[in-house]
Design an enzyme around this catalytic site. Structure first.
Site, mmCIF file in Angstrom:
data_model
loop_
_atom_site.group_PDB
_atom_site.id
_atom_site.type_symbol
_atom_site.label_atom_id
_atom_site.label_comp_id
_atom_site.label_asym_id
_atom_site.label_seq_id
_atom_site.Cartn_x
_atom_site.Cartn_y
_atom_site.Cartn_z
ATOM 1 N N HIS A 53 0.780 -1.127 0.109
ATOM 2 C CA HIS A 53 0.066 0.208 0.003
ATOM 3 C C HIS A 53 0.800 1.292 0.028
ATOM 4 O O HIS A 53 1.976 1.258 0.217
ATOM 5 C CB HIS A 53 -1.153 0.052 1.049
ATOM 6 C CG HIS A 53 -0.245 -0.009 2.388
ATOM 7 N ND1 HIS A 53 0.340 1.167 2.888
ATOM 8 C CD2 HIS A 53 0.025 -0.929 3.427
ATOM 9 C CE1 HIS A 53 0.658 0.903 4.275
ATOM 10 N NE2 HIS A 53 0.717 -0.304 4.509
ATOM 11 N N CYS B 137 3.256 -5.010 6.573
ATOM 12 C CA CYS B 137 2.815 -4.514 5.178
ATOM 13 C C CYS B 137 4.100 -4.033 4.250
ATOM 14 O O CYS B 137 5.194 -3.947 5.002
ATOM 15 C CB CYS B 137 1.872 -3.533 5.090
ATOM 16 S SG CYS B 137 0.220 -3.993 5.603
#
Length: 349
Positions: A273, A292
């Site tokens: 992201h 992430c």
């Protein structure tokens, strides 16, 4: 000649009840159709004395049987019957991905989640076919009793057309619980894109159709919250989404309401992201995330020219993101659409 079930029988079982036998001589013709004229495929024994359907019948359906037998003297006799299958009191369906008509990446499996736990997996798997053009062997693998995924041995070839037929109507998935789906789904494999994140080097190399097209600085999981290693498939895309640490076991450590360009890699919460809250110098030099893979972005997302926006716009659901050199374990194959982390021999056994 004997036809089971008897003429005008009701509440007939969808499996094991239909059989045509020649008492003397051999069967020369057996046709079975439902009330819409759809034929039922069957198989005649080698000696020609018995016929049975190849697959289960649909529930709550009227069938017509027409059979002809010939005796040793060449005399023919015909018989016609009808019967109606049972009306299931308890049913299940399969929620599937990808969507009908979609174009997806080379790593996209067919994944089916059933609404009831399946205790007859062989019967259910037999009722589902997955075929590819150009042809390639495709095999199924069960994760628990309510999820069945299909994939080839290696990533799909770009341009492949895949057809999924869910012939679940009437199949008994567990005692007294029957499928109620009869559906065909097709999807297409787009161009090939496989991106490799090196958590140690803090880079992501994007390879399109065999050629590297970009090398992007990234930030991966911090030493205490490392990123999983392994082959991961993009399963969802969000232009902007909220990420709350409380939903993935991190308590109140973060709650960001406008994470841009987010693409899911695991059920447990791994994403690639955009990151606008870290300094631009972080990317390529430090791993600071909660697991992430972060790419430089600006608040608000959109087509803003950042590496994150470019990668988001360049990616399809089904694209592969490989993470290596992270000080973490390999991701579990059922944590997301990540069955590629199993060898082919493990997959098919």
């Amino acid at each position: 000649m004997t036809i089971a079930p008897k003429n005008e029988a009701k509440a007939v079982a969808t499996t094991g009840a239909l059989k045509v036998s020649a008492d003397k001589g051999k069967l020369t013709t057996v046709t079975v159709q439902d009330d819409k004229g759809n034929p039922v495929e069957g198989k005649l024994t080698a000696d020609g004395t018995s016929w049975e359907p190849l697959r289960h019948l649909a529930g709550a359906t009227k069938y017509k049987v027409h059979a002809i037998a010939k005796d040793a003297e060449g005399r023919e006799s015909a018989k016609d019957t009808t019967f109606t299958t049972l009306v299931p009191k308890n049913t299940f369906i399969g929620h599937y991905t990808p969507e009908d008509g979609s174009t997806v990446g080379v790593g996209m499996p067919v994944s089916i989640n059933f609404t009831r736990g399946i205790t007859e997996p062989e019967a259910v798997e037999k009722a589902i076919t997955v075929t590819a053009e150009p042809s390639v062997p495709v095999e199924g693998h069960w994760f628990g009793n309510d999820r069945l995924d299909f994939r080839p041995e290696k990533y799909w070839a770009a341009g492949t057309k895949v057809t999924v037929k869910l012939n679940l109507d009437g199949v008994e998935g567990r005692p007294g619980v029957y499928g109620e789906q009869a559906k065909s789904v097709t999807f297409t494999i787009g161009r090939s894109q496989v991106s490799t994140v090196d958590a140690s080097a803090k880079t992501m190399k994007v390879v399109r159709d065999g050629k590297q097209i970009r090398n992007i600085p990234i930030t991966a999981g911090a030493p205490s919250t490392t990123t999983y290693n392994g082959q991961m498939v993009i399963s969802e895309k969000y232009a902007v989404t909220r990420m709350n640490g409380a939903t993935v076991g991190f308590g109140g450590e973060y709650d960001i309401k406008d994470v841009p360009h987010a693409m899911r890699l695991s059920t447990s919460g791994t994403f690639v992201h955009g990151n606008y809250w870290a300094s631009s110098g972080t990317f390529g030099s430090a791993n600071v995330s909660h697991g992430c893979v972060g790419l430089r972005d600006i608040r608000g997302g959109g087509n803003n020219g950042t590496p994150s926006a470019w990668f988001y716009n360049s990616s399809l659901i089904g694209d592969v993101v490989i993470v290596k050199n992270s000080k973490d374990k390999q991701i579990a194959p059922d944590n997301g659409l990540n069955g590629w982390n199993m060898s082919w021999s493990e997959w098919i056994k």
